[in-house]
Design a protein around this motif. Structure first.
Motif, PDB file in Angstrom:
ATOM      1  N   GLY A  75       0.566  -1.147  -0.115  1.00  0.00           N
ATOM      2  CA  GLY A  75      -0.012   0.209   0.010  1.00  0.00           C
ATOM      3  C   GLY A  75       0.574   1.057   0.205  1.00  0.00           C
ATOM      4  N   SER A  76       2.060   1.258   0.275  1.00  0.00           N
ATOM      5  CA  SER A  76       2.762   2.478   0.134  1.00  0.00           C
ATOM      6  C   SER A  76       3.173   2.774  -1.311  1.00  0.00           C
ATOM      7  CB  SER A  76       4.362   2.280   0.821  1.00  0.00           C
ATOM      8  OG  SER A  76       4.935   0.976   0.228  1.00  0.00           O
ATOM      9  N   ILE A  77       3.589   3.822  -1.543  1.00  0.00           N
ATOM     10  CA  ILE A  77       3.991   4.478  -2.768  1.00  0.00           C
ATOM     11  C   ILE A  77       5.355   5.025  -2.934  1.00  0.00           C
ATOM     12  CG2 ILE A  77       3.197   6.259  -4.343  1.00  0.00           C
ATOM     13  CD1 ILE A  77       0.250   5.997  -2.918  1.00  0.00           C
ATOM     14  N   LEU A  78       6.079   5.018  -3.938  1.00  0.00           N
ATOM     15  CA  LEU A  78       7.224   5.423  -4.108  1.00  0.00           C
ATOM     16  C   LEU A  78       6.998   6.752  -5.324  1.00  0.00           C
ATOM     17  CD1 LEU A  78       9.874   2.553  -4.259  1.00  0.00           C
ATOM     18  CD2 LEU A  78       9.324   4.174  -2.381  1.00  0.00           C
ATOM     19  N   ALA A  79       7.682   7.806  -4.881  1.00  0.00           N
ATOM     20  CA  ALA A  79       7.302   9.255  -5.838  1.00  0.00           C
ATOM     21  C   ALA A  79       8.673   9.839  -6.114  1.00  0.00           C
ATOM     22  CB  ALA A  79       6.606  10.087  -4.958  1.00  0.00           C
ATOM     23  N   GLY A  80       8.764  10.206  -7.402  1.00  0.00           N
ATOM     24  CA  GLY A  80      10.095  10.965  -7.932  1.00  0.00           C
ATOM     25  C   GLY A  80       9.457  12.049  -8.708  1.00  0.00           C
ATOM     26  N   TYR A  81      10.376  13.222  -9.030  1.00  0.00           N
ATOM     27  CA  TYR A  81      10.397  14.066  -9.582  1.00  0.00           C
ATOM     28  C   TYR A  81      11.574  14.771 -10.287  1.00  0.00           C
ATOM     29  CZ  TYR A  81       9.106  18.647 -11.763  1.00  0.00           C
ATOM     30  OH  TYR A  81       8.878  19.640 -12.667  1.00  0.00           O
ATOM     31  N   SER A  82      11.909  14.968 -11.380  1.00  0.00           N
ATOM     32  CA  SER A  82      13.237  15.524 -11.566  1.00  0.00           C
ATOM     33  C   SER A  82      13.201  16.163 -13.149  1.00  0.00           C
ATOM     34  CB  SER A  82      14.260  14.621 -11.735  1.00  0.00           C
ATOM     35  OG  SER A  82      15.457  15.180 -11.875  1.00  0.00           O
ATOM     36  N   ALA A  83      14.092  16.629 -13.672  1.00  0.00           N
ATOM     37  CA  ALA A  83      14.016  17.151 -15.012  1.00  0.00           C
ATOM     38  C   ALA A  83      15.468  17.074 -15.682  1.00  0.00           C
ATOM     39  CB  ALA A  83      13.908  18.493 -15.021  1.00  0.00           C
ATOM     40  N   GLY A  84      15.546  16.781 -17.075  1.00  0.00           N
ATOM     41  CA  GLY A  84      16.784  16.733 -17.763  1.00  0.00           C
ATOM     42  C   GLY A  84      16.592  16.896 -19.408  1.00  0.00           C
ATOM     43  N   SER A  85      17.573  16.961 -20.212  1.00  0.00           N
ATOM     44  CA  SER A  85      17.707  17.307 -21.627  1.00  0.00           C
ATOM     45  C   SER A  85      18.332  16.507 -22.245  1.00  0.00           C
ATOM     46  CB  SER A  85      17.852  18.692 -21.513  1.00  0.00           C
ATOM     47  OG  SER A  85      19.087  19.145 -20.868  1.00  0.00           O
ATOM     48  N   ASN A  86      18.040  15.271 -22.578  1.00  0.00           N
ATOM     49  CA  ASN A  86      18.885  14.420 -23.419  1.00  0.00           C
ATOM     50  C   ASN A  86      18.375  13.777 -24.574  1.00  0.00           C
ATOM     51  OD1 ASN A  86      21.550  14.507 -22.005  1.00  0.00           O
ATOM     52  ND2 ASN A  86      20.204  13.789 -20.345  1.00  0.00           N
ATOM     53  N   THR A  87      16.918  14.388 -24.946  1.00  0.00           N
ATOM     54  CA  THR A  87      16.307  13.610 -25.885  1.00  0.00           C
ATOM     55  C   THR A  87      16.839  13.449 -27.377  1.00  0.00           C
ATOM     56  OG1 THR A  87      14.187  14.015 -24.877  1.00  0.00           O
ATOM     57  CG2 THR A  87      13.901  13.756 -27.259  1.00  0.00           C
ATOM     58  N   ARG A  88      16.743  12.220 -27.766  1.00  0.00           N
ATOM     59  CA  ARG A  88      17.109  12.240 -29.105  1.00  0.00           C
ATOM     60  C   ARG A  88      16.251  11.391 -30.099  1.00  0.00           C
ATOM     61  NH1 ARG A  88      20.174   9.161 -25.728  1.00  0.00           N
ATOM     62  NH2 ARG A  88      20.377   7.053 -25.923  1.00  0.00           N
ATOM     63  N   HIS A  89      16.476  11.198 -31.363  1.00  0.00           N
ATOM     64  CA  HIS A  89      15.496  10.516 -32.157  1.00  0.00           C
ATOM     65  C   HIS A  89      15.014   9.365 -31.434  1.00  0.00           C
ATOM     66  CE1 HIS A  89      13.568   9.094 -35.998  1.00  0.00           C
ATOM     67  NE2 HIS A  89      14.219   7.924 -35.527  1.00  0.00           N
ATOM     68  N   ALA A  90      13.602   9.189 -31.457  1.00  0.00           N
ATOM     69  CA  ALA A  90      13.039   8.062 -30.899  1.00  0.00           C
ATOM     70  C   ALA A  90      13.101   7.745 -29.502  1.00  0.00           C
ATOM     71  CB  ALA A  90      13.241   6.838 -31.785  1.00  0.00           C
ATOM     72  N   ILE A  91      13.765   8.524 -28.898  1.00  0.00           N
ATOM     73  CA  ILE A  91      13.982   8.569 -27.116  1.00  0.00           C
ATOM     74  C   ILE A  91      13.468   9.864 -26.682  1.00  0.00           C
ATOM     75  CG2 ILE A  91      15.353   7.684 -25.583  1.00  0.00           C
ATOM     76  CD1 ILE A  91      16.889   6.081 -27.535  1.00  0.00           C
ATOM     77  N   ALA A  92      12.523   9.797 -25.980  1.00  0.00           N
ATOM     78  CA  ALA A  92      12.398  11.181 -25.077  1.00  0.00           C
ATOM     79  C   ALA A  92      13.075  10.713 -23.732  1.00  0.00           C
ATOM     80  CB  ALA A  92      10.882  11.267 -24.980  1.00  0.00           C
ATOM     81  N   ILE A  93      13.866  11.751 -23.194  1.00  0.00           N
ATOM     82  CA  ILE A  93      14.549  11.555 -22.123  1.00  0.00           C
ATOM     83  C   ILE A  93      14.432  12.886 -21.035  1.00  0.00           C
ATOM     84  CG2 ILE A  93      16.843  10.741 -20.857  1.00  0.00           C
ATOM     85  CD1 ILE A  93      17.478   9.761 -23.427  1.00  0.00           C
ATOM     86  N   GLY A  94      14.215  12.498 -19.977  1.00  0.00           N
ATOM     87  CA  GLY A  94      14.314  13.654 -18.792  1.00  0.00           C
ATOM     88  C   GLY A  94      15.394  13.442 -18.206  1.00  0.00           C
ATOM     89  N   ASP A  95      15.360  13.269 -17.035  1.00  0.00           N
ATOM     90  CA  ASP A  95      16.798  13.110 -16.123  1.00  0.00           C
ATOM     91  C   ASP A  95      17.258  11.574 -16.037  1.00  0.00           C
ATOM     92  OD1 ASP A  95      18.736  13.637 -14.357  1.00  0.00           O
ATOM     93  OD2 ASP A  95      17.377  13.752 -12.591  1.00  0.00           O
ATOM     94  N   ARG A  96      16.132  10.716 -15.495  1.00  0.00           N
ATOM     95  CA  ARG A  96      16.656   9.351 -15.241  1.00  0.00           C
ATOM     96  C   ARG A  96      15.316   8.745 -15.921  1.00  0.00           C
ATOM     97  NH1 ARG A  96      19.822   8.794 -10.785  1.00  0.00           N
ATOM     98  NH2 ARG A  96      20.306   7.009 -12.064  1.00  0.00           N
TER      99      ARG A  96
END
Length: 343
Positions: A75-96
């Motif tokens: 019943g517990s929940i793990l949460a995450g939030y971050s930001a990054g900039s490595n997107t390339r063709h066919a792959i959308a990427i944030g931080d992790r």
């Protein structure tokens, strides 16, 4: 042709099928537009759910914000939030977080590795500070589509390049957290949008959908009305491989946070007749988005801001059961702390 079928035809009839599903790279979005991806699903046998959201920053050509939840068996929940900039063709990427389009509109891969905040089951409403009970997580999943793309929301008059579509399918792979691990194979929902979104103008919404073992499926997107605009949004039903547009005559709204589950009914009507679908919340997390920042749980003292809930529901439709998605929002100022329910 129905409203939803028209929406699908508008997307798939452009001749840009593959390009539509790929992330934009090095492209400046028009003012007020952004691109976003959602992947979330649930494995009933493992009792584990996941939510991955990646959205492009409207003011930065390459920056993407990631927002993640893992729903654990206790019943517990793990949460995450971050930001990054490595997107390339066919792959959308944030931080992790990486979302890779392997086969457009058919198969996507999800990879995630990060330390996540632990929200105990009894702190879902009270909340915790970011970083609480920091837990290392690794995720490797593959999404296979079982339905064509569809658009419950319809055309809200936004000019190109606006689009929004959804798909249902299966998510398979592995999830590791702390010293535990699980193989995942279960229901998954994905969504992709490039559109204008004025979050300050939201008055509350409900999104729900699920795919059943016999191939039937349903979904709704409904936006609560306000003084500025009427209530809007549609639904759909898939039966015998055919998608039907649906009127939403009954659905759950986020009026009061519920401590230990919630039961509700969704009623859809259309050419297929009437579908009555009962739901019991399996697990749900609350996120307050306020002027002072993000807050896990309900920020009761926020004079302005929105409360968002993400969760999973056991849906019953006739003699079939499955676990699907429930997402809702409301204005924090519309809540009353004295009205918390315990079911």
């Amino acid at each position: 042709m129905s409203h939803s079928e028209n929406s699908i035809a508008n997307i798939l009839g452009t001749g840009l099928l593959a390009q539509l599903d790929l992330p934009q790279v090095g492209t400046k979005f028009p003012a007020g537009y952004h691109e976003a991806y959602w992947f979330y699903g649930y494995d009933e046998q493992a009792s584990i759910g996941y939510y991955f959201y990646l959205v492009a920053d409207t003011g930065d050509e390459i920056l993407r914000h990631e927002h993640t939840f893992l729903f654990l068996p206790d019943g517990s929940i793990l949460a995450g939030y971050s930001a990054g900039s490595n997107t390339r063709h066919a792959i959308a990427i944030g931080d992790r977080l990486e979302l890779e389009c392997d086969v457009p509109f058919k198969r996507w891969r999800i990879r995630y590795s990060a330390d996540m905040t632990l929200i105990p089951a009894d702190r879902r409403i009270a909340g915790v500070a970011p970083g609480h009970g920091s837990t290392p997580v690794e995720v490797a999943l593959e999404f296979d589509a079982h339905t064509a793309a569809w658009n419950t929301e319809g055309n809200w008059g936004e000019p190109p390049p606006a689009l929004r579509y959804h798909q249902l399918g299966r998510g398979r792979g592995s999830i590791r957290w702390g010293g535990a691990k699980a193989a995942i194979d279960g229901y998954c929902f994905r969504s992709h949008s490039r559109r204008q979104r004025d979050m300050a103008g939201w008055a509350g919404h409900t999104l729900a959908n699920a795919l059943f073992a016999d191939g039937r499926a349903f979904g709704i997107f409904r936006m609560r009305g306000s003084a500025e605009r009427p209530e809007r949004g549609r639904g759909f039903v898939i039966e015998n491989g055919r998608l039907f547009d649906a009127d939403v005559t009954q659905h759950p709204q986020l009026n009061t946070p519920v401590e230990h589950g919630e039961s509700f009914t969704i009623v859809l009507s259309g050419e297929f007749g009437e579908a009555v679908i009962h739901g019991d919340v399996v697990n749900e997390v609350f996120l307050s988005q306020t002027a002072s920042g993000r807050h896990y749980g309900v920020a009761w003292d926020a004079g302005a801001g929105m409360l968002l809930s993400e969760g999973f529901v056991r849906y019953r439709w006739g003699n079939q059961q499955t676990v699907g998605v429930l997402e809702r929002s409301t204005l924090i100022k519309a809540l009353s702390q004295n009205d918390i329910k315990s079911c």
